[in-house]
Motif scaffolding. Structure first.
Motif, PDB file in Angstrom:
ATOM      1  N   GLU A 128       0.863  -1.747   0.117  1.00 38.10           N
ATOM      2  CA  GLU A 128       0.925  -0.159  -0.038  1.00 38.10           C
ATOM      3  C   GLU A 128       0.786   1.623   0.282  1.00 38.10           C
ATOM      4  O   GLU A 128       0.659   2.454   0.110  1.00 38.10           O
ATOM      5  N   GLY A 129       1.788   1.273   0.514  1.00 39.80           N
ATOM      6  CA  GLY A 129       3.117   2.076   0.707  1.00 39.80           C
ATOM      7  C   GLY A 129       3.492   2.558   1.744  1.00 39.80           C
ATOM      8  O   GLY A 129       1.917   2.686   2.575  1.00 39.80           O
ATOM      9  N   PRO A 130       4.475   3.501   1.550  1.00 36.53           N
ATOM     10  CA  PRO A 130       4.299   4.466   3.001  1.00 36.53           C
ATOM     11  C   PRO A 130       3.549   5.287   3.574  1.00 36.53           C
ATOM     12  O   PRO A 130       3.566   5.420   4.947  1.00 36.53           O
ATOM     13  N   SER A 131       2.425   5.829   3.119  1.00 38.08           N
ATOM     14  CA  SER A 131       2.233   6.843   3.336  1.00 38.08           C
ATOM     15  C   SER A 131       0.689   6.075   3.982  1.00 38.08           C
ATOM     16  O   SER A 131       0.143   6.847   4.917  1.00 38.08           O
ATOM     17  N   THR A 132       0.363   4.659   3.992  1.00 36.90           N
ATOM     18  CA  THR A 132      -0.661   4.220   4.626  1.00 36.90           C
ATOM     19  C   THR A 132      -0.803   4.119   5.879  1.00 36.90           C
ATOM     20  O   THR A 132      -0.963   3.513   7.075  1.00 36.90           O
ATOM     21  N   LEU A 133       1.195   4.208   6.057  1.00 39.36           N
ATOM     22  CA  LEU A 133       1.078   3.780   7.771  1.00 39.36           C
ATOM     23  C   LEU A 133       1.582   5.166   8.266  1.00 39.36           C
ATOM     24  O   LEU A 133       1.204   5.108   9.708  1.00 39.36           O
ATOM     25  N   PHE A 134       1.066   7.098   8.215  1.00 38.92           N
ATOM     26  CA  PHE A 134       1.284   7.535   8.493  1.00 38.92           C
ATOM     27  C   PHE A 134      -0.202   8.256   8.543  1.00 38.92           C
ATOM     28  O   PHE A 134      -0.944   8.734   8.707  1.00 38.92           O
ATOM     29  N   GLY A 151      -3.935   8.957   9.342  1.00 38.47           N
ATOM     30  CA  GLY A 151      -5.005   8.995  10.400  1.00 38.47           C
ATOM     31  C   GLY A 151      -4.203   9.940  11.584  1.00 38.47           C
ATOM     32  O   GLY A 151      -4.502   9.977  12.949  1.00 38.47           O
ATOM     33  N   TRP A 152      -2.640   9.990  11.466  1.00 34.13           N
ATOM     34  CA  TRP A 152      -1.683  10.680  12.482  1.00 34.13           C
ATOM     35  C   TRP A 152      -2.222  12.274  12.813  1.00 34.13           C
ATOM     36  O   TRP A 152      -1.901  12.695  13.828  1.00 34.13           O
ATOM     37  N   LEU A 153      -2.749  12.951  12.384  1.00 36.05           N
ATOM     38  CA  LEU A 153      -2.852  14.232  12.389  1.00 36.05           C
ATOM     39  C   LEU A 153      -4.101  14.757  13.170  1.00 36.05           C
ATOM     40  O   LEU A 153      -4.632  15.390  13.836  1.00 36.05           O
ATOM     41  N   PRO A 154      -5.498  13.503  12.822  1.00 36.64           N
ATOM     42  CA  PRO A 154      -5.905  13.733  14.287  1.00 36.64           C
ATOM     43  C   PRO A 154      -6.067  13.723  15.503  1.00 36.64           C
ATOM     44  O   PRO A 154      -6.367  14.144  16.689  1.00 36.64           O
ATOM     45  N   THR A 155      -4.736  12.521  15.528  1.00 37.22           N
ATOM     46  CA  THR A 155      -4.658  12.374  16.808  1.00 37.22           C
ATOM     47  C   THR A 155      -4.099  13.018  17.217  1.00 37.22           C
ATOM     48  O   THR A 155      -4.198  13.316  18.523  1.00 37.22           O
ATOM     49  N   CYS A 184     -13.004  11.722  24.857  1.00 37.60           N
ATOM     50  CA  CYS A 184     -14.367  10.963  24.063  1.00 37.60           C
ATOM     51  C   CYS A 184     -14.833  10.807  23.272  1.00 37.60           C
ATOM     52  O   CYS A 184     -15.405   9.198  22.085  1.00 37.60           O
ATOM     53  N   PRO A 185     -15.819  11.221  23.017  1.00 33.86           N
ATOM     54  CA  PRO A 185     -16.728  11.612  21.603  1.00 33.86           C
ATOM     55  C   PRO A 185     -15.677  11.279  20.826  1.00 33.86           C
ATOM     56  O   PRO A 185     -16.152  11.090  19.854  1.00 33.86           O
ATOM     57  N   PHE A 186     -14.666  11.944  20.805  1.00 32.03           N
ATOM     58  CA  PHE A 186     -13.667  12.125  19.203  1.00 32.03           C
ATOM     59  C   PHE A 186     -12.879  10.710  18.936  1.00 32.03           C
ATOM     60  O   PHE A 186     -13.076  10.502  18.250  1.00 32.03           O
ATOM     61  N   GLU A 187     -13.216   9.875  20.268  1.00 30.07           N
ATOM     62  CA  GLU A 187     -12.212   8.562  20.008  1.00 30.07           C
ATOM     63  C   GLU A 187     -13.363   7.996  19.588  1.00 30.07           C
ATOM     64  O   GLU A 187     -12.377   6.895  18.590  1.00 30.07           O
TER      65      GLU A 187
END
Length: 93
Positions: free
Chosen positions: A23-29, A31-35, A89-92
């Motif tokens: 899937e490429g390296p970008s897949t590993l990252f 969802g990092w920004l919202p977290t 909690c609601p954002f998780e």
């Protein structure tokens, strides 16, 4: 991914290698920004609530605040953690 297909992803090392190749390296990252942003906001809220609560409890304790410093900090941190959990909690989900 290991829970979805344990045959294809038997351990963390081979899972990362397989995802990187398929899937490429970008897949590993993904969802990092919202977290990161959520933890940044939560950390700011926790610090703010802890300090406000600590100052309020110190003023309420008056001259005994020096001897009650550790319990005041622990109570303030517990209140802030509860407040932070309710906010995050609601954002998780």
């Amino acid at each position: 991914k290991g829970q979805v297909d344990p045959i294809k992803y038997p351990n963390i090392g081979s899972s990362i290698k397989t995802v990187w190749e398929d899937e490429g390296p970008s897949t590993l990252f993904t969802g990092w920004l919202p977290t990161y942003l959520g933890n940044f906001v939560a950390g700011g809220a926790l610090y703010t609530v802890t300090e406000i609560t600590r100052r309020y409890l110190s003023e309420a304790a008056g001259v005994d605040a020096v001897t009650l410093e550790v319990p005041i900090i622990l109570i303030a941190a517990a209140i802030a953690a509860t407040f932070g959990s309710v906010i995050v909690c609601p954002f998780e989900a």
